[in-house]
Design a protein around this motif. Structure first.
Motif, PDB file in Angstrom:
ATOM      1  N   ALA A  85       0.891  -1.345   0.200  1.00  0.00           N
ATOM      2  CA  ALA A  85       0.145   0.064   0.010  1.00  0.00           C
ATOM      3  C   ALA A  85       0.691   1.220   0.078  1.00  0.00           C
ATOM      4  O   ALA A  85       0.611   2.234  -0.619  1.00  0.00           O
ATOM      5  CB  ALA A  85      -0.993  -0.016   1.418  1.00  0.00           C
ATOM      6  N   LEU A  86       1.781   1.175   0.974  1.00  0.00           N
ATOM      7  CA  LEU A  86       2.774   2.514   0.952  1.00  0.00           C
ATOM      8  C   LEU A  86       3.546   2.765  -0.537  1.00  0.00           C
ATOM      9  O   LEU A  86       3.745   3.681  -0.886  1.00  0.00           O
ATOM     10  CB  LEU A  86       3.815   2.481   1.789  1.00  0.00           C
ATOM     11  CG  LEU A  86       3.214   2.656   3.442  1.00  0.00           C
ATOM     12  CD1 LEU A  86       4.140   1.960   4.428  1.00  0.00           C
ATOM     13  CD2 LEU A  86       2.752   3.783   3.603  1.00  0.00           C
TER      14      LEU A  86
ATOM     15  N   LEU B   8       1.103   4.229  -2.662  1.00  0.00           N
ATOM     16  CA  LEU B   8       0.972   5.653  -2.278  1.00  0.00           C
ATOM     17  C   LEU B   8       2.086   6.507  -2.702  1.00  0.00           C
ATOM     18  O   LEU B   8       1.989   7.589  -3.090  1.00  0.00           O
ATOM     19  CB  LEU B   8       0.586   5.617  -0.951  1.00  0.00           C
ATOM     20  CG  LEU B   8      -0.757   5.122  -0.587  1.00  0.00           C
ATOM     21  CD1 LEU B   8      -0.707   5.032   1.012  1.00  0.00           C
ATOM     22  CD2 LEU B   8      -1.920   5.990  -0.973  1.00  0.00           C
TER      23      LEU B   8
ATOM     24  N   GLN C 149      -0.711   9.507  -5.507  1.00  0.00           N
ATOM     25  CA  GLN C 149      -1.436   9.935  -4.320  1.00  0.00           C
ATOM     26  C   GLN C 149      -2.643   9.388  -4.289  1.00  0.00           C
ATOM     27  O   GLN C 149      -3.316   9.484  -5.343  1.00  0.00           O
ATOM     28  CB  GLN C 149      -1.101  11.350  -4.089  1.00  0.00           C
ATOM     29  CG  GLN C 149       0.018  12.128  -3.673  1.00  0.00           C
ATOM     30  CD  GLN C 149       0.621  11.448  -2.383  1.00  0.00           C
ATOM     31  OE1 GLN C 149      -0.026  11.312  -1.412  1.00  0.00           O
ATOM     32  NE2 GLN C 149       1.943  10.956  -2.500  1.00  0.00           N
TER      33      GLN C 149
ATOM     34  N   ALA D 157      -5.192   5.969   1.644  1.00  0.00           N
ATOM     35  CA  ALA D 157      -4.531   4.788   2.125  1.00  0.00           C
ATOM     36  C   ALA D 157      -5.697   3.638   2.315  1.00  0.00           C
ATOM     37  O   ALA D 157      -4.909   2.692   1.999  1.00  0.00           O
ATOM     38  CB  ALA D 157      -4.170   5.251   3.745  1.00  0.00           C
ATOM     39  N   ARG D 158      -6.761   3.924   2.465  1.00  0.00           N
ATOM     40  CA  ARG D 158      -7.876   2.855   2.450  1.00  0.00           C
ATOM     41  C   ARG D 158      -7.869   2.248   1.239  1.00  0.00           C
ATOM     42  O   ARG D 158      -7.934   0.809   1.244  1.00  0.00           O
ATOM     43  CB  ARG D 158      -9.032   3.357   2.828  1.00  0.00           C
ATOM     44  CG  ARG D 158     -10.223   2.394   3.141  1.00  0.00           C
ATOM     45  CD  ARG D 158      -9.813   1.642   4.294  1.00  0.00           C
ATOM     46  NE  ARG D 158     -10.848   0.546   4.361  1.00  0.00           N
ATOM     47  CZ  ARG D 158     -10.717  -0.840   5.193  1.00  0.00           C
ATOM     48  NH1 ARG D 158      -9.685  -1.019   5.681  1.00  0.00           N
ATOM     49  NH2 ARG D 158     -11.513  -1.633   5.003  1.00  0.00           N
TER      50      ARG D 158
ATOM     51  N   LYS E 260      -3.431  -1.509   8.428  1.00  0.00           N
ATOM     52  CA  LYS E 260      -4.123  -0.195   8.649  1.00  0.00           C
ATOM     53  C   LYS E 260      -3.257   0.664   9.870  1.00  0.00           C
ATOM     54  O   LYS E 260      -2.924   1.766   9.391  1.00  0.00           O
ATOM     55  CB  LYS E 260      -5.465  -0.103   9.004  1.00  0.00           C
ATOM     56  CG  LYS E 260      -6.360   1.098   8.950  1.00  0.00           C
ATOM     57  CD  LYS E 260      -7.602   1.024   9.287  1.00  0.00           C
ATOM     58  CE  LYS E 260      -8.419   2.298   9.291  1.00  0.00           C
ATOM     59  NZ  LYS E 260      -7.816   3.368   9.540  1.00  0.00           N
TER      60      LYS E 260
ATOM     61  N   VAL F 141      -0.108   1.735   7.896  1.00  0.00           N
ATOM     62  CA  VAL F 141       0.058   2.607   6.964  1.00  0.00           C
ATOM     63  C   VAL F 141      -0.583   4.107   7.402  1.00  0.00           C
ATOM     64  O   VAL F 141       0.147   5.065   6.998  1.00  0.00           O
ATOM     65  CB  VAL F 141      -1.016   1.980   5.871  1.00  0.00           C
ATOM     66  CG1 VAL F 141      -1.175   3.093   4.832  1.00  0.00           C
ATOM     67  CG2 VAL F 141      -0.474   0.865   5.043  1.00  0.00           C
ATOM     68  N   ASP F 142      -1.490   4.082   8.209  1.00  0.00           N
ATOM     69  CA  ASP F 142      -1.822   5.222   8.903  1.00  0.00           C
ATOM     70  C   ASP F 142      -0.838   6.018   9.701  1.00  0.00           C
ATOM     71  O   ASP F 142      -0.450   7.057   9.500  1.00  0.00           O
ATOM     72  CB  ASP F 142      -3.175   4.971   9.571  1.00  0.00           C
ATOM     73  CG  ASP F 142      -4.328   4.788   8.842  1.00  0.00           C
ATOM     74  OD1 ASP F 142      -4.283   4.845   7.671  1.00  0.00           O
ATOM     75  OD2 ASP F 142      -5.422   4.258   9.480  1.00  0.00           O
TER      76      ASP F 142
ATOM     77  N   GLN G 109       1.842   7.273   7.175  1.00  0.00           N
ATOM     78  CA  GLN G 109       1.442   8.511   6.588  1.00  0.00           C
ATOM     79  C   GLN G 109       1.154   9.791   7.573  1.00  0.00           C
ATOM     80  O   GLN G 109       1.709  10.770   7.264  1.00  0.00           O
ATOM     81  CB  GLN G 109       0.013   8.349   5.905  1.00  0.00           C
ATOM     82  CG  GLN G 109       0.264   7.276   4.692  1.00  0.00           C
ATOM     83  CD  GLN G 109       0.755   7.715   3.776  1.00  0.00           C
ATOM     84  OE1 GLN G 109       2.136   7.560   3.501  1.00  0.00           O
ATOM     85  NE2 GLN G 109       0.148   8.395   2.731  1.00  0.00           N
TER      86      GLN G 109
ATOM     87  N   ARG H 190       5.108  10.768   8.341  1.00  0.00           N
ATOM     88  CA  ARG H 190       6.096  10.703   7.174  1.00  0.00           C
ATOM     89  C   ARG H 190       7.159  11.935   6.968  1.00  0.00           C
ATOM     90  O   ARG H 190       8.152  11.265   6.969  1.00  0.00           O
ATOM     91  CB  ARG H 190       5.203  10.781   5.663  1.00  0.00           C
ATOM     92  CG  ARG H 190       6.138  10.257   4.545  1.00  0.00           C
ATOM     93  CD  ARG H 190       5.076   9.728   3.577  1.00  0.00           C
ATOM     94  NE  ARG H 190       5.927   9.941   2.333  1.00  0.00           N
ATOM     95  CZ  ARG H 190       5.477   9.870   1.230  1.00  0.00           C
ATOM     96  NH1 ARG H 190       4.191   9.260   0.768  1.00  0.00           N
ATOM     97  NH2 ARG H 190       6.114   9.925   0.111  1.00  0.00           N
TER      98      ARG H 190
ATOM     99  N   ASN I 188      10.222   2.386   1.382  1.00  0.00           N
ATOM    100  CA  ASN I 188       8.974   2.226   2.164  1.00  0.00           C
ATOM    101  C   ASN I 188       9.177   1.109   3.331  1.00  0.00           C
ATOM    102  O   ASN I 188       8.661   1.218   4.139  1.00  0.00           O
ATOM    103  CB  ASN I 188       7.910   1.979   1.215  1.00  0.00           C
ATOM    104  CG  ASN I 188       7.314   3.149   0.735  1.00  0.00           C
ATOM    105  OD1 ASN I 188       6.896   4.160   1.364  1.00  0.00           O
ATOM    106  ND2 ASN I 188       7.637   3.159  -0.733  1.00  0.00           N
TER     107      ASN I 188
END
Length: 140
Positions: free
Chosen positions: A14-15, A18, A22, A25-26, A51, A54-55, A58, A61, A86
């Motif tokens: 996921a990262l 992203l 852009q 995240a979900r 989750k 990733v959250d 983010q 970051r 990442n």
């Protein structure tokens, strides 16, 4: 494979997504779970942990990227491979913001991600940089 290792893999995917473009995240996490070759539904604990990772990456970051820049020798963040960058973000997030995860576990898991998804040099690069960051953070 354990729930947390699976979660780290999906969080990395996921990262990476992203980092390429852009988005939410979900959506990136949903895409990573959908693309996985796992049979059946993912474990709820794995979904929750992915989750959180990733959250957390983010949300922090800028600070995480500053730590990578400060402790990487002769490597700018934008010159690193997206996978290595990442993996490092995940590892530093765990080192700095997840006191429930031992340093050794975080670094070993990050090295494995580097081996599985990165280049031949990724695991050594990730290991060395995360070790320097852990020492700087005072993580025993």
């Amino acid at each position: 494979m354990g729930a947390r290792r699976t979660a780290r893999e999906r969080a990395l995917q996921a990262l990476f997504q992203l980092d390429m473009a852009q988005g939410a995240a979900r959506d990136a996490l949903d895409s990573a779970w959908a693309a996985s070759a796992d049979d059946g539904k993912p474990e709820p604990d794995a979904v929750k942990f992915a989750k959180e990772l990733v959250d957390g990456v983010q949300a922090h970051r800028e600070e995480i990227d500053a730590l990578i820049e400060r402790h990487s020798h002769n490597w700018r963040l934008d010159r690193m491979s997206r996978i290595d960058r990442n993996v490092l973000r995940l590892g530093i997030f765990e080192l700095k913001y997840r006191p429930d995860i031992p340093r050794k576990v975080t670094i070993n898991e990050a090295v494995e991600l580097g081996k599985n998804f990165g280049t031949e040099e990724s695991s050594a690069f990730v290991n060395g940089l995360l070790d320097r960051v852990a020492v700087a953070l005072g993580k025993p």
